[in-house]
Design a protein around this motif. Sequence first.
Motif, PDB file in Angstrom:
ATOM      1  N   VAL A 191       0.864  -1.190   0.000  1.00  0.00           N
ATOM      2  CA  VAL A 191       0.000   0.000   0.000  1.00  0.00           C
ATOM      3  C   VAL A 191       0.895   1.231   0.000  1.00  0.00           C
ATOM      4  CG1 VAL A 191      -1.343  -1.244   1.722  1.00  0.00           C
ATOM      5  CG2 VAL A 191      -0.482   0.894   2.331  1.00  0.00           C
ATOM      6  N   LYS A 192       0.379   2.306  -0.517  1.00  0.00           N
ATOM      7  CA  LYS A 192       1.149   3.546  -0.525  1.00  0.00           C
ATOM      8  C   LYS A 192       1.180   4.109   0.893  1.00  0.00           C
ATOM      9  CE  LYS A 192       0.572   8.246  -2.253  1.00  0.00           C
ATOM     10  NZ  LYS A 192       0.358   8.759  -0.905  1.00  0.00           N
ATOM     11  N   ALA A 193       2.364   4.459   1.389  1.00  0.00           N
ATOM     12  CA  ALA A 193       2.445   5.123   2.703  1.00  0.00           C
ATOM     13  C   ALA A 193       1.742   6.469   2.566  1.00  0.00           C
ATOM     14  CB  ALA A 193       3.910   5.325   3.092  1.00  0.00           C
ATOM     15  N   GLU A 194       1.113   6.914   3.658  1.00  0.00           N
ATOM     16  CA  GLU A 194       0.366   8.186   3.581  1.00  0.00           C
ATOM     17  C   GLU A 194       1.237   9.343   3.110  1.00  0.00           C
ATOM     18  OE1 GLU A 194      -1.692   9.429   7.126  1.00  0.00           O
ATOM     19  OE2 GLU A 194      -3.005   7.668   6.890  1.00  0.00           O
ATOM     20  N   ASP A 195       2.500   9.319   3.561  1.00  0.00           N
ATOM     21  CA  ASP A 195       3.389  10.436   3.229  1.00  0.00           C
ATOM     22  C   ASP A 195       4.270  10.150   2.003  1.00  0.00           C
ATOM     23  OD1 ASP A 195       4.664   8.461   4.652  1.00  0.00           O
ATOM     24  OD2 ASP A 195       5.824   9.825   5.925  1.00  0.00           O
ATOM     25  N   ALA A 196       3.926   9.099   1.236  1.00  0.00           N
ATOM     26  CA  ALA A 196       4.704   8.824   0.015  1.00  0.00           C
ATOM     27  C   ALA A 196       4.177   9.661  -1.143  1.00  0.00           C
ATOM     28  CB  ALA A 196       4.622   7.340  -0.329  1.00  0.00           C
ATOM     29  N   ILE A 197       5.063  10.003  -2.056  1.00  0.00           N
ATOM     30  CA  ILE A 197       4.647  10.752  -3.247  1.00  0.00           C
ATOM     31  C   ILE A 197       4.388   9.759  -4.366  1.00  0.00           C
ATOM     32  CG2 ILE A 197       5.395  12.457  -4.966  1.00  0.00           C
ATOM     33  CD1 ILE A 197       6.925  13.798  -2.682  1.00  0.00           C
ATOM     34  N   LEU A 198       3.208   9.872  -4.976  1.00  0.00           N
ATOM     35  CA  LEU A 198       2.813   8.941  -6.041  1.00  0.00           C
ATOM     36  C   LEU A 198       3.409   9.384  -7.376  1.00  0.00           C
ATOM     37  CD1 LEU A 198       0.827   6.532  -6.769  1.00  0.00           C
ATOM     38  CD2 LEU A 198      -0.712   8.333  -7.524  1.00  0.00           C
ATOM     39  N   VAL A 199       4.094   8.455  -8.040  1.00  0.00           N
ATOM     40  CA  VAL A 199       4.592   8.727  -9.397  1.00  0.00           C
ATOM     41  C   VAL A 199       4.065   7.623 -10.303  1.00  0.00           C
ATOM     42  CG1 VAL A 199       6.648   8.941 -10.863  1.00  0.00           C
ATOM     43  CG2 VAL A 199       6.690   9.859  -8.537  1.00  0.00           C
ATOM     44  N   ASP A 200       3.317   8.020 -11.345  1.00  0.00           N
ATOM     45  CA  ASP A 200       2.792   7.042 -12.306  1.00  0.00           C
ATOM     46  C   ASP A 200       3.651   7.121 -13.561  1.00  0.00           C
ATOM     47  OD1 ASP A 200       1.421   5.659 -14.286  1.00  0.00           O
ATOM     48  OD2 ASP A 200      -0.533   6.111 -13.401  1.00  0.00           O
ATOM     49  N   SER A 201       4.369   6.018 -13.843  1.00  0.00           N
ATOM     50  CA  SER A 201       5.329   6.051 -14.958  1.00  0.00           C
ATOM     51  C   SER A 201       4.728   5.531 -16.267  1.00  0.00           C
ATOM     52  CB  SER A 201       6.573   5.232 -14.591  1.00  0.00           C
ATOM     53  OG  SER A 201       6.266   3.849 -14.624  1.00  0.00           O
ATOM     54  N   SER A 202       3.387   5.332 -16.301  1.00  0.00           N
ATOM     55  CA  SER A 202       2.761   4.737 -17.501  1.00  0.00           C
ATOM     56  C   SER A 202       3.145   5.466 -18.789  1.00  0.00           C
ATOM     57  CB  SER A 202       1.239   4.741 -17.384  1.00  0.00           C
ATOM     58  OG  SER A 202       0.836   4.022 -16.263  1.00  0.00           O
ATOM     59  N   ASP A 203       3.156   6.805 -18.722  1.00  0.00           N
ATOM     60  CA  ASP A 203       3.440   7.562 -19.944  1.00  0.00           C
ATOM     61  C   ASP A 203       4.808   8.217 -19.925  1.00  0.00           C
ATOM     62  OD1 ASP A 203       0.924   7.007 -21.083  1.00  0.00           O
ATOM     63  OD2 ASP A 203       0.028   8.448 -19.694  1.00  0.00           O
ATOM     64  N   MET A 204       5.717   7.670 -19.114  1.00  0.00           N
ATOM     65  CA  MET A 204       7.050   8.286 -19.032  1.00  0.00           C
ATOM     66  C   MET A 204       8.120   7.285 -19.421  1.00  0.00           C
ATOM     67  SD  MET A 204       7.289  10.621 -15.661  1.00  0.00           S
ATOM     68  CE  MET A 204       6.180  10.049 -14.439  1.00  0.00           C
ATOM     69  N   THR A 205       9.214   7.783 -19.995  1.00  0.00           N
ATOM     70  CA  THR A 205      10.351   6.907 -20.279  1.00  0.00           C
ATOM     71  C   THR A 205      11.119   6.695 -18.965  1.00  0.00           C
ATOM     72  OG1 THR A 205      11.838   8.755 -20.678  1.00  0.00           O
ATOM     73  CG2 THR A 205      10.624   7.929 -22.594  1.00  0.00           C
ATOM     74  N   ILE A 206      12.089   5.797 -19.026  1.00  0.00           N
ATOM     75  CA  ILE A 206      12.915   5.535 -17.839  1.00  0.00           C
ATOM     76  C   ILE A 206      13.622   6.814 -17.398  1.00  0.00           C
ATOM     77  CG2 ILE A 206      15.041   4.365 -17.094  1.00  0.00           C
ATOM     78  CD1 ILE A 206      14.065   1.940 -18.659  1.00  0.00           C
ATOM     79  N   ASP A 207      14.210   7.524 -18.363  1.00  0.00           N
ATOM     80  CA  ASP A 207      14.947   8.744 -18.010  1.00  0.00           C
ATOM     81  C   ASP A 207      14.029   9.801 -17.416  1.00  0.00           C
ATOM     82  OD1 ASP A 207      17.404   7.853 -18.595  1.00  0.00           O
ATOM     83  OD2 ASP A 207      17.496   8.696 -20.621  1.00  0.00           O
ATOM     84  N   GLU A 208      12.836   9.949 -18.026  1.00  0.00           N
ATOM     85  CA  GLU A 208      11.887  10.940 -17.494  1.00  0.00           C
ATOM     86  C   GLU A 208      11.501  10.590 -16.051  1.00  0.00           C
ATOM     87  OE1 GLU A 208       9.695  12.252 -21.691  1.00  0.00           O
ATOM     88  OE2 GLU A 208       8.827  10.658 -20.472  1.00  0.00           O
TER      89      GLU A 208
END
Length: 224
Positions: A191-208
């Motif tokens: 589960v996401k920790a309450e204080d974690a920042i969500l990053v969705d990489s679906s539309d991003m390259t590895i470098d991005e």
Amino acid sequence: MGKKIAIDGPAGAGKSTIARLVAGKLSFIYVDTGAMYRAIALYFIRQGADGSDTGMIKEKCREAEVSIRYENQEQEVYLNGERVTPFLRTGEVSRMASCCSAVAEVRSHLLDLQRGLAREYNVVMDGRDIGTTILPDAEVKIFLTASVEVRAKRRYLELLEKGEPCDLEQIKAEISERDERDRTRAASPLVKAEDAILVDSSDMTIDETANKILEIVLEQMGCK
Ligand code: DC
């Protein structure tokens, strides 16, 4: 205590690639906790067990002594003194690791090893429960995710590149099954920790993705 960056998320979200890149940029140690669960899984596969042998896994997991060494900045995993890193990334080990990691005794067996590394080094540690359970006081927590479709496609291309036969629909089904098991288990579910920042990489390259996470890390650690 070193500085701690926790990166959690489901299978195939790119955690290990990104965590390794971020660790390299910061000169931190990259700790792949999934590999520790995989080493336990390998131990039980070699014992002839299968994923439903929960009683045996619970009882005997302490016989599997897992240790980590850093050789040329790379994490090497040892199981009862044998270097097992090359044997951990197979489909069979992935399935067994998912079952072993649902057993609370396995999780507590590996907890000291994970916390010990964070005491000794500055770490980027990836896994499923790093921000929630292992390092709740991490300076930076990231929850890295991507859609099931994207994660399956990435895995499919990876296997194709290695020349391994694979089927996209089957990979998708396996990823969904592992997600479900990791999310619904009683012991430290994903589960996401309450204080974690969500990053969705679906539309991003590895470098991005790596750059975005690096930006968050530098900001959160007050370097920007
Ligand atoms: O990240 P990975 O695919 O190498 O992880 C292997 C398995 O171990 C996966 O089913 C999730 C589990 N795991 C876990 O429960 N907690 C962690 N901190 C790391 C991995």
